[in-house]
Structure formats: C-alpha cells, structure tokens
Scaffold this motif. Structure first.
Motif, PDB file in Angstrom:
ATOM      1  N   LYS A 220       0.828  -1.208   0.000  1.00 36.94           N
ATOM      2  CA  LYS A 220       0.000   0.000   0.000  1.00 36.94           C
ATOM      3  C   LYS A 220       0.863   1.259   0.000  1.00 36.94           C
ATOM      4  O   LYS A 220       0.518   2.254  -0.648  1.00 36.94           O
TER       5      LYS A 220
ATOM      6  N   LEU B 208       2.200   2.311  -3.686  1.00 37.95           N
ATOM      7  CA  LEU B 208       1.198   2.506  -4.729  1.00 37.95           C
ATOM      8  C   LEU B 208       0.540   1.190  -5.150  1.00 37.95           C
ATOM      9  O   LEU B 208       0.254   0.961  -6.320  1.00 37.95           O
ATOM     10  N   ASN B 209       0.324   0.303  -4.161  1.00 31.76           N
ATOM     11  CA  ASN B 209      -0.378  -0.964  -4.383  1.00 31.76           C
ATOM     12  C   ASN B 209       0.284  -1.848  -5.443  1.00 31.76           C
ATOM     13  O   ASN B 209      -0.405  -2.494  -6.244  1.00 31.76           O
ATOM     14  N   GLN B 210       1.582  -1.897  -5.419  1.00 30.02           N
ATOM     15  CA  GLN B 210       2.312  -2.788  -6.329  1.00 30.02           C
ATOM     16  C   GLN B 210       2.320  -4.187  -5.698  1.00 30.02           C
ATOM     17  O   GLN B 210       3.117  -4.489  -4.816  1.00 30.02           O
TER      18      GLN B 210
ATOM     19  N   ALA C 278       8.989   3.642  -6.812  1.00 27.28           N
ATOM     20  CA  ALA C 278       7.744   4.395  -6.659  1.00 27.28           C
ATOM     21  C   ALA C 278       7.064   4.012  -5.348  1.00 27.28           C
ATOM     22  O   ALA C 278       6.460   2.944  -5.237  1.00 27.28           O
ATOM     23  N   PHE C 279       7.203   4.863  -4.352  1.00 24.19           N
ATOM     24  CA  PHE C 279       6.553   4.638  -3.060  1.00 24.19           C
ATOM     25  C   PHE C 279       6.546   5.963  -2.302  1.00 24.19           C
ATOM     26  O   PHE C 279       7.251   6.921  -2.646  1.00 24.19           O
ATOM     27  N   TYR C 280       5.725   6.009  -1.264  1.00 25.57           N
ATOM     28  CA  TYR C 280       5.670   7.177  -0.390  1.00 25.57           C
ATOM     29  C   TYR C 280       6.742   7.017   0.688  1.00 25.57           C
ATOM     30  O   TYR C 280       6.637   6.153   1.561  1.00 25.57           O
TER      31      TYR C 280
END
Length: 224
Positions: free
Chosen positions: A134, A137-139, A197-199
């Motif tokens: 989560k 980006l829900n990968q 790609a992540f927060y």
C-alpha cells in the motif's frame, strides 16, 4: 565446574548453529555462510538479467536469503571492512532491511541486516507485506514475493565527507547494490524488480526507521 563448562559449550553451540535466538534481548538469526563460487558465469547472469514481477509460491530458503544479503552489502574483506558493493570513501551509508513473509526456518517480520555479523535482527514481528504494498502505490508483487529487500540511506555518513555531492554518490551506490541483487537472483534462479515508486514517509513509518528508503526489491522463485 564440569556442569558450568557443559552449559557454556551448549550456549556457544546454540549461538553458532541454532539460527534464530535471543542475544542480550535481541532476536538474531545467524545466516549460513555465503558461497563465493557459483554455477552461472557473470556474463550469463548479465545476459539473463530482467525485471521480474511474478513469483511462485515457493518459500525462499535461509541459504538463498543469506546469499542475497551478502551480494547486496556483505563483508568481502574482514580486515579493511570492504563490502560487496562499492561506496564512496568506504562511507557505507546504506542500511539493508528485509520484509520476510515466507522464508523456511524463520518467522515473518521485518529484519535488519548486520553485515559485520552476517546476521539479521528482528525489528518487528508479523507479515507487513500488505502494508508495504500500500505504501508503494499498491504494487502487489510485494505481497506475492516471499521477501522484499529495502535499501535505505543514512545520508550523513557520506555527506559529512563529501558535502552535497555525497547525495550523488549515494544514488550511485544504491544502483550498485541493486544490480548485485539482480545478478545474484539470476544466478539462483530467482526473480526481482527494483521499485522506486513509493511514499517515503509511509515506508519509513511502517518500518520505524529514520533512514531514507531508496529501493524496494521484492524477490521470489520463478515459475508457477
């Protein structure tokens, strides 16, 4: 006296060979000795290298985990402390974490790699793969992979020597580590993909770390 010696020997045996155990309040897993010779050439591993997002349901072995972490940041020169990946000025800003979901012989949870001991230390219990996905980006390859290796940087170790230019060196270094993991995966018949790609804050909060996360690399066996 004889009983004391026997207890001491049992303790040392468990420390060296029993894998997961508590040392001074720390839950540690001593990893198997990594191999320095394999059956696939560097040339073939480079040729076969791909980003792979689908993994089988097979659990990884502790030996496979050991080999992957050694390839990432393991000690290759015990006298000078050199590691498997180059680092500007040997400042070694990276910390390596492993989210374990399905590895034979150890519990699910978040672990921290200790290169000097070639061991992993349990940081947080439980399967956090869903939460990590989560934050990225829900990968969902993160959920399906038995492990995810997270490479995070303590920038000050390098910038204290090189100033702002040290940030560039840190970004180079994470690339070196990532490629080592890619090539080791190919040699072991495993697959991985480098996720950027992540927060950042969500990953940091989930892991409970202060370092800056740079890569998440799920790893799993190939096949159905």
């Amino acid at each position: 006296m004889r009983n004391i010696r026997l207890i001491t020997l049992i303790f040392l045996f468990c420390l060296l060979f029993c894998g997961e155990g508590a040392i001074k309040g720390r839950t540690m897993v001593k990893l198997p000795t990594p191999s320095t010779k394999g059956t696939m050439s560097v040339e073939e591993a480079i040729y076969r290298r791909r980003s792979r997002r689908s993994y089988s349901q097979r659990a990884l072995t502790l030996a496979e985990l050991s080999q992957l972490l050694f390839a990432a940041y393991g000690i290759t020169d015990s006298i000078r402390g050199f590691r498997a990946s180059p680092s500007a000025g040997a400042t070694y800003p990276m910390e390596i974490y492993v989210v374990v979901g399905n590895v034979t012989g150890i519990s699910t949870g978040l672990y921290h790699y200790i290169p000097e001991e070639h061991s992993i230390e349990l940081v947080k219990k439980g399967d956090i793969r869903q939460d990590l996905a989560k934050a990225a980006l829900n990968q969902h390859m993160i959920v399906n992979a038995p492990i995810s290796i997270i490479i995070a940087s303590e920038n000050r170790r390098t910038t204290s020597v090189y100033g702002d230019r040290g940030i560039r060196y840190i970004h180079m270094e994470v690339g070196h580590i990532g490629q080592n993991i890619y090539l080791q995966c190919e040699a072991l018949g495993l697959g991985t993909v480098a996720i950027g790609a992540f927060y950042d804050d969500r990953v940091k909060n989930l892991l409970g770390i202060t370092e800056i996360p740079l890569y998440i690399m799920p790893v799993g066996a190939l096949g159905k």
